[in-house]
Design a protein around this motif. Structure first.
Motif, short mmCIF file in Angstrom:
data_model
loop_
_atom_site.label_atom_id
_atom_site.label_comp_id
_atom_site.label_asym_id
_atom_site.label_seq_id
_atom_site.Cartn_x
_atom_site.Cartn_y
_atom_site.Cartn_z
N LEU A 93 20.33 -19.40 138.92
CA LEU A 93 21.15 -19.43 137.71
C LEU A 93 22.53 -18.84 137.98
N GLY A 94 22.56 -17.76 138.78
CA GLY A 94 23.85 -17.16 139.11
C GLY A 94 24.72 -18.09 139.91
N LYS A 95 24.13 -18.76 140.91
CA LYS A 95 24.89 -19.70 141.73
C LYS A 95 25.35 -20.90 140.91
N ALA A 96 24.43 -21.49 140.16
CA ALA A 96 24.78 -22.67 139.35
C ALA A 96 25.83 -22.32 138.30
N GLY A 97 25.69 -21.14 137.71
CA GLY A 97 26.68 -20.71 136.71
C GLY A 97 28.05 -20.52 137.32
N ALA A 98 28.10 -19.89 138.49
CA ALA A 98 29.39 -19.68 139.16
C ALA A 98 30.05 -21.01 139.51
N GLU A 99 29.28 -21.93 140.08
CA GLU A 99 29.84 -23.23 140.45
C GLU A 99 30.33 -23.99 139.22
N THR A 100 29.57 -23.92 138.12
CA THR A 100 29.96 -24.63 136.90
C THR A 100 31.25 -24.06 136.32
N ILE A 101 31.38 -22.75 136.31
CA ILE A 101 32.60 -22.11 135.79
C ILE A 101 33.80 -22.48 136.66
N ILE A 102 33.63 -22.41 137.97
CA ILE A 102 34.74 -22.72 138.89
C ILE A 102 35.21 -24.16 138.71
N MET A 103 34.27 -25.10 138.72
CA MET A 103 34.65 -26.50 138.62
C MET A 103 35.14 -26.85 137.22
N GLY A 104 34.61 -26.18 136.19
CA GLY A 104 35.07 -26.44 134.83
C GLY A 104 36.52 -26.08 134.64
N TYR A 105 36.91 -24.89 135.07
CA TYR A 105 38.31 -24.48 134.96
C TYR A 105 39.21 -25.36 135.83
N THR A 106 38.74 -25.68 137.02
CA THR A 106 39.59 -26.43 137.95
C THR A 106 39.84 -27.85 137.46
N ARG A 107 38.77 -28.54 137.07
CA ARG A 107 38.95 -29.94 136.65
C ARG A 107 39.60 -30.04 135.27
N ASN A 108 39.11 -29.26 134.33
CA ASN A 108 39.52 -29.46 132.94
C ASN A 108 40.80 -28.73 132.55
N VAL A 109 41.32 -27.92 133.45
CA VAL A 109 42.61 -27.26 133.19
C VAL A 109 43.61 -27.61 134.29
N ILE A 110 43.32 -27.20 135.53
CA ILE A 110 44.28 -27.37 136.62
C ILE A 110 44.56 -28.85 136.90
N CYS A 111 43.52 -29.64 137.11
CA CYS A 111 43.73 -31.06 137.45
C CYS A 111 44.34 -31.82 136.28
N VAL A 112 43.94 -31.50 135.07
CA VAL A 112 44.54 -32.14 133.89
C VAL A 112 46.03 -31.84 133.82
N LEU A 113 46.41 -30.58 134.04
CA LEU A 113 47.83 -30.21 134.00
C LEU A 113 48.59 -30.87 135.15
N PHE A 114 47.97 -30.95 136.32
CA PHE A 114 48.64 -31.58 137.46
C PHE A 114 48.96 -33.04 137.15
N TRP A 115 47.98 -33.77 136.64
CA TRP A 115 48.21 -35.19 136.37
C TRP A 115 49.10 -35.40 135.14
N TYR A 116 49.14 -34.41 134.26
CA TYR A 116 50.13 -34.48 133.18
C TYR A 116 51.53 -34.37 133.78
#
Length: 317
Positions: A144-167
């Motif tokens: 759960l700790g590993k899956a949670g960490a990976e989900t948080i990392i990828m969530g912020y990266t895709r849904n904030v950083i990548c969205v802003l980059f392509w904007y």
């Protein structure tokens, strides 16, 4: 100074970006009312209709055609509608607002921290099960700790950083189309047996879109303490992870925070062996809070840097 402010206002791109972030942080769109929820439903219904062949090549072709059938009319309509709106900046604002997802990652982190702090595996499994395609019912506290960490990392990266980059590259249409493709990848994840190889074309397209922004963000994360060690770990470990963009981000966060990521994951009852990356410490509730803090500060740095670049580019234009 006044002329520079007038130029920035006339262009509106920076105002749109910061306005969308402000609106999202103050009044985020609920998941059950978000258009992307309907988009995922449409994607799954389409897959039920066309992903019926047992032949590998036919299934892969069906997935490619499904991607084209869904995305082509959307892109045409988005481009066609833009000249018709009263203010193009408001159009971009609306699309960027629909594309961003910062708040739900904060909420996910709080829920996981509370659950892991009290050793409530049932709650943690339920929270992650709503966000992941993998099976969570049998995950231990370590899993759960590993899956949670990976989900948080990828969530912020895709849904904030990548969205802003392509904007920044393609405006509101680019940000929204990126998010649509990311949601298709989630709906048709080839890690699930029924979507392999149907979802491969979508995953590969997203991997290309992720490559530049994720690697830039990984470099941003690595700056600071242990920069040389983090970069060395990226060079050594990235080759064993299947996707080049996510590998850099996960490894940089894992090494920076010294937490262990990767390892086996179960999809539709089938165990998939994945490489172990990052550090050696098993993520706990404390580490999830540290990860969120690290990612948030790097997002602020990204925003400042992207704002400066956009201002210079549009001033020159």
């Amino acid at each position: 100074m006044n002329s520079l402010l007038e130029h920035a206002y006339a262009n509106g791109a920076l105002l749109v970006m910061w306005g969308a972030l402000l609106f999202h942080l103050i009044l985020p769109i609920p998941n059950n009312a978000h258009p992307l929820t309907a988009w995922q439903y449409i994607a799954k219904r389409l897959a039920q209709k066309v992903n019926t062949s047992g032949d590998y090549h036919q299934s892969k072709l069906s997935g490619s055609l499904a991607l084209v059938v869904l995305m082509t009319p959307v892109i045409i309509l988005l481009v066609a509608f833009r000249p018709l709106v009263w203010q193009p900046q408001l159009y971009d604002l609306g699309l960027l607002l629909l594309s961003l997802d910062w708040r739900s990652n904060e909420r996910l982190t709080r829920q996981l921290v509370d659950a892991l702090s009290s050793n409530d595996k049932k709650l943690a499994r339920q929270v992650l099960g709503e966000r992941l395609n993998r099976d969570t019912d049998t995950l231990s506290l370590i899993g759960l700790g590993k899956a949670g960490a990976e989900t948080i990392i990828m969530g912020y990266t895709r849904n904030v950083i990548c969205v802003l980059f392509w904007y920044g590259i393609c405006g509101g249409i680019g940000a929204f189309c990126y998010r649509l493709i990311a949601e298709l990848t989630r709906a048709w994840s080839p890690a699930q047996q029924r979507f392999h190889p149907f979802g491969l074309s979508t995953v590969r397209l997203l991997a290309m879109l992720d490559l530049v922004p994720m690697r830039l963000y990984a470099i941003c994360i690595s700056i600071g303490n242990n920069t040389a060690a983090v970069i060395s770990s990226i060079n050594q470990q990235a080759r064993v992870w299947p996707l080049p963009g996510p590998s850099w981000v996960l490894i940089s966060v894992g090494c920076k925070s010294e937490i262990a990521l990767g390892g086996p994951a179960i999809y539709d009852g089938t165990k998939h062996e994945r490489a172990r990356i990052g550090g050696s410490v098993v993520p706990s509730a404390y580490h999830l809070m540290c990860i969120q803090k690290l990612l948030a500060w790097r997002i602020y740095a990204w925003l400042i840097l992207q704002s400066a670049i956009m201002f210079i580019v549009y001033q020159g234009g």
